[in-house]
Design a protein around this motif. Structure first.
Motif, PDB file in Angstrom:
ATOM      1  N   UNK A  44      34.898  41.147  36.439  1.00  0.00           N
ATOM      2  CA  UNK A  44      35.942  40.223  36.874  1.00  0.00           C
ATOM      3  C   UNK A  44      35.400  39.181  37.843  1.00  0.00           C
ATOM      4  N   UNK A  45      34.547  39.604  38.769  1.00  0.00           N
ATOM      5  CA  UNK A  45      33.980  38.683  39.755  1.00  0.00           C
ATOM      6  C   UNK A  45      33.127  37.614  39.090  1.00  0.00           C
ATOM      7  N   UNK A  46      32.336  38.011  38.089  1.00  0.00           N
ATOM      8  CA  UNK A  46      31.503  37.033  37.380  1.00  0.00           C
ATOM      9  C   UNK A  46      32.367  36.006  36.666  1.00  0.00           C
ATOM     10  N   UNK A  47      33.425  36.457  36.023  1.00  0.00           N
ATOM     11  CA  UNK A  47      34.311  35.543  35.304  1.00  0.00           C
ATOM     12  C   UNK A  47      35.098  34.657  36.270  1.00  0.00           C
ATOM     13  N   UNK A  48      35.429  35.191  37.432  1.00  0.00           N
ATOM     14  CA  UNK A  48      36.194  34.425  38.415  1.00  0.00           C
ATOM     15  C   UNK A  48      35.415  33.217  38.934  1.00  0.00           C
ATOM     16  N   UNK A  49      34.100  33.242  38.828  1.00  0.00           N
ATOM     17  CA  UNK A  49      33.299  32.104  39.313  1.00  0.00           C
ATOM     18  C   UNK A  49      33.558  30.838  38.525  1.00  0.00           C
ATOM     19  N   UNK A  50      34.097  30.962  37.308  1.00  0.00           N
ATOM     20  CA  UNK A  50      34.257  29.793  36.437  1.00  0.00           C
ATOM     21  C   UNK A  50      35.724  29.421  36.214  1.00  0.00           C
ATOM     22  N   UNK A  51      36.545  29.740  37.199  1.00  0.00           N
ATOM     23  CA  UNK A  51      37.939  29.261  37.246  1.00  0.00           C
ATOM     24  C   UNK A  51      38.783  29.605  36.035  1.00  0.00           C
ATOM     25  N   UNK A  52      38.885  30.885  35.685  1.00  0.00           N
ATOM     26  CA  UNK A  52      39.874  31.240  34.659  1.00  0.00           C
ATOM     27  C   UNK A  52      41.274  30.993  35.203  1.00  0.00           C
ATOM     28  N   UNK A  53      42.230  30.834  34.308  1.00  0.00           N
ATOM     29  CA  UNK A  53      43.605  30.640  34.761  1.00  0.00           C
ATOM     30  C   UNK A  53      44.153  31.923  35.369  1.00  0.00           C
ATOM     31  N   UNK A  54      43.873  33.048  34.697  1.00  0.00           N
ATOM     32  CA  UNK A  54      44.468  34.311  35.122  1.00  0.00           C
ATOM     33  C   UNK A  54      43.551  35.476  34.765  1.00  0.00           C
ATOM     34  N   UNK A  55      43.430  36.413  35.698  1.00  0.00           N
ATOM     35  CA  UNK A  55      42.759  37.678  35.441  1.00  0.00           C
ATOM     36  C   UNK A  55      43.788  38.788  35.546  1.00  0.00           C
ATOM     37  N   UNK A  56      43.988  39.515  34.456  1.00  0.00           N
ATOM     38  CA  UNK A  56      44.888  40.665  34.436  1.00  0.00           C
ATOM     39  C   UNK A  56      44.014  41.904  34.567  1.00  0.00           C
ATOM     40  N   UNK A  57      44.222  42.673  35.626  1.00  0.00           N
ATOM     41  CA  UNK A  57      43.347  43.797  35.933  1.00  0.00           C
ATOM     42  C   UNK A  57      44.152  45.097  35.874  1.00  0.00           C
ATOM     43  N   UNK A  58      43.631  46.071  35.142  1.00  0.00           N
ATOM     44  CA  UNK A  58      44.362  47.316  34.979  1.00  0.00           C
ATOM     45  C   UNK A  58      43.620  48.493  35.599  1.00  0.00           C
ATOM     46  N   UNK A  59      44.386  49.521  35.903  1.00  0.00           N
ATOM     47  CA  UNK A  59      43.832  50.763  36.421  1.00  0.00           C
ATOM     48  C   UNK A  59      44.935  51.773  36.593  1.00  0.00           C
ATOM     49  N   UNK A  60      44.556  53.007  36.941  1.00  0.00           N
ATOM     50  CA  UNK A  60      45.551  54.063  37.131  1.00  0.00           C
ATOM     51  C   UNK A  60      46.150  54.049  38.538  1.00  0.00           C
ATOM     52  N   UNK A  61      45.350  53.611  39.512  1.00  0.00           N
ATOM     53  CA  UNK A  61      45.761  53.657  40.909  1.00  0.00           C
ATOM     54  C   UNK A  61      46.140  52.270  41.402  1.00  0.00           C
ATOM     55  N   UNK A  76      37.633  34.095  45.552  1.00  0.00           N
ATOM     56  CA  UNK A  76      38.148  33.207  44.498  1.00  0.00           C
ATOM     57  C   UNK A  76      39.670  33.127  44.607  1.00  0.00           C
ATOM     58  N   UNK A  77      40.184  32.456  45.648  1.00  0.00           N
ATOM     59  CA  UNK A  77      41.629  32.458  45.905  1.00  0.00           C
ATOM     60  C   UNK A  77      42.460  31.650  44.915  1.00  0.00           C
ATOM     61  N   UNK A  78      41.824  30.788  44.128  1.00  0.00           N
ATOM     62  CA  UNK A  78      42.587  29.906  43.235  1.00  0.00           C
ATOM     63  C   UNK A  78      42.899  30.530  41.877  1.00  0.00           C
ATOM     64  N   UNK A  79      42.355  31.700  41.610  1.00  0.00           N
ATOM     65  CA  UNK A  79      42.638  32.396  40.352  1.00  0.00           C
ATOM     66  C   UNK A  79      43.951  33.168  40.502  1.00  0.00           C
ATOM     67  N   UNK A  80      44.761  33.170  39.450  1.00  0.00           N
ATOM     68  CA  UNK A  80      45.966  33.999  39.427  1.00  0.00           C
ATOM     69  C   UNK A  80      45.584  35.421  39.021  1.00  0.00           C
ATOM     70  N   UNK A  81      46.032  36.389  39.783  1.00  0.00           N
ATOM     71  CA  UNK A  81      45.715  37.785  39.492  1.00  0.00           C
ATOM     72  C   UNK A  81      46.993  38.550  39.159  1.00  0.00           C
ATOM     73  N   UNK A  82      46.916  39.366  38.120  1.00  0.00           N
ATOM     74  CA  UNK A  82      48.028  40.234  37.734  1.00  0.00           C
ATOM     75  C   UNK A  82      47.527  41.676  37.738  1.00  0.00           C
ATOM     76  N   UNK A  83      48.293  42.576  38.324  1.00  0.00           N
ATOM     77  CA  UNK A  83      47.964  44.000  38.316  1.00  0.00           C
ATOM     78  C   UNK A  83      48.841  44.697  37.283  1.00  0.00           C
ATOM     79  N   UNK A  84      48.200  45.466  36.409  1.00  0.00           N
ATOM     80  CA  UNK A  84      48.924  46.218  35.384  1.00  0.00           C
ATOM     81  C   UNK A  84      48.475  47.670  35.460  1.00  0.00           C
ATOM     82  N   UNK A  85      49.382  48.558  35.804  1.00  0.00           N
ATOM     83  CA  UNK A  85      49.027  49.970  35.947  1.00  0.00           C
ATOM     84  C   UNK A  85      49.132  50.679  34.605  1.00  0.00           C
ATOM     85  N   UNK A  86      48.094  51.445  34.286  1.00  0.00           N
ATOM     86  CA  UNK A  86      48.099  52.188  33.026  1.00  0.00           C
ATOM     87  C   UNK A  86      47.143  53.367  33.124  1.00  0.00           C
TER      88      UNK A  86
END
Length: 356
Positions: A44-61, A76-86
């Motif tokens: 995620x950090x590597x991809x965030x360097x190139x200004x994606x619109x949104x990173x949706x990140x999943x995990x159990x916790x 990388x404060x300008x990226x939109x982040x979404x948390x999805x629990x699964x």
């Protein structure tokens, strides 16, 4: 700008991302299994360097995923982040997470899906809530179900995106130790009781780990290996079923990386395996997390990759490691088109639903 020939096993994932900014900028990317100090976070950090619109990140916790998001936001404060629990080991949890995502009108499409989460070397035979061996349930079935339930968002991206639309499945060299045990996926039989084509690679495993598992019905290394073979065969099937949309899938071996996934592994066996790997000329355990994430990023964003070749029964071009396609690094049973279709049908039975 770097060319693909400059990438190797120790290239930083951020350098790969920097070589293909047009494949990342403004894109929506979903990564499973993101937590502090994880391979998912490095990806995620590597991809965030190139200004994606949104990173949706999943995990159990929730706490761990949020901690990862907070770390990313600090740089990388300008990226939109979404948390999805699964919880990928639970089909109920997977269906709930997919439904939540599908209802979100602010996310009409997903350009890149990286199925990164996984468990490894569970010491005792364990069944999931759905009664399925837990490595297979988590590493394969959870990702199979989740991907198929949200596939329309990838199809939507394929109709409008100017860059590659990709599904990346994290696999491992460990796939070499076990084909799919179609007749006994839950490990209740020793190798000698299985059809020959379903038997684990006992001699290869003993060479690497210094242990004989011939009289054991269950071994964490083989349950992990079966699930990692399934990840490759899943990519084979996705390419076959989604090629009309221009969506491609690659199975990525990140190399030996020091992350929390190995917490259940026997340290003595791991040391033995690393020593054997060095004898054979492999890099051993020398990869950092940012180096380990390089092939996931390379397979996800490199627009020059050829589609998987289905001309022969053993498909070509599906297995990626060290920022390169490696047919020779993939076991024949993991790139067999017939086995891929058989696994797809079996998995549909296990989740009680037909797809594609």
């Amino acid at each position: 700008m770097a060319t693909t020939t400059e990438f190797n096993s120790v290239t930083l994932a951020s350098d790969v991302a920097a070589a293909f900014p047009e494949s990342i900028k403004g894109k929506t990317i979903l990564i499973t299994g993101v937590s502090p100090s994880s391979l998912g976070l490095a990806t995620a950090a590597a991809l965030a360097t190139q200004a994606p619109k949104r990173l949706i990140l999943t995990g159990r916790s929730a706490d761990k995923v949020q901690a990862a998001v907070d770390e990313l936001k600090s740089t990388y404060p300008d990226v939109n982040y979404e948390v999805l629990l699964v919880d990928l080991s639970s089909q109920e949890s997977v269906r709930s997470a997919a439904a939540t995502l599908n209802r979100n009108a602010e996310i009409p499409s997903i350009d890149i899906l990286i199925n990164n989460a996984g468990v490894m070397d569970i010491p005792e035979r364990t069944l999931s809530k759905d009664g399925i061996e837990v490595s297979f349930a988590t590493n394969h079935i959870g990702h199979f179900l989740f991907t198929n339930l949200i596939v329309e968002k990838l199809v939507a991206a394929s109709k409008s995106s100017q860059g590659p639309v990709r599904i990346i499945n994290l696999t491992s060299f460990g796939h070499q130790f076990s084909p799919i045990r179609f007749s006994n996926i839950d490990f209740t039989k020793i190798a000698a009781e299985l059809p020959e084509e379903e038997r684990p690679e006992l001699q290869k495993a003993q060479f690497f780990y210094g242990r004989d598992w011939s009289n054991d019905a269950y071994a964490g290394m083989f349950s992990y290996g079966q699930s990692k073979t399934a990840n490759i065969l899943f990519s084979v099937s996705l390419n076959h079923k989604l090629r009309s949309y221009g969506i491609t899938s690659y199975a990525v071996h990140p190399g030996a990386v020091d992350t929390n996934i190995g917490r259940h592994s026997n340290p003595a066996e791991v040391e033995h395996a690393l020593a054997r790997a060095k004898e054979l000329g492999f890099a051993g355990g020398s990869k950092t997390r940012e180096q380990g994430a390089n092939s996931s990023v390379w397979a996800a964003v490199n627009p020059h990759l050829a589609p998987v070749d289905f001309v022969e029964s053993l498909v070509k071009g599906v297995y990626v490691t060290d920022c390169a396609v490696s047919d020779e690094g993939c076991a024949d049973f993991a790139r067999n088109a017939m086995y891929a279709e058989r696994l797809w049908n079996l998995t549909e039975e296990l989740v009680g639903e037909k797809f594609l």
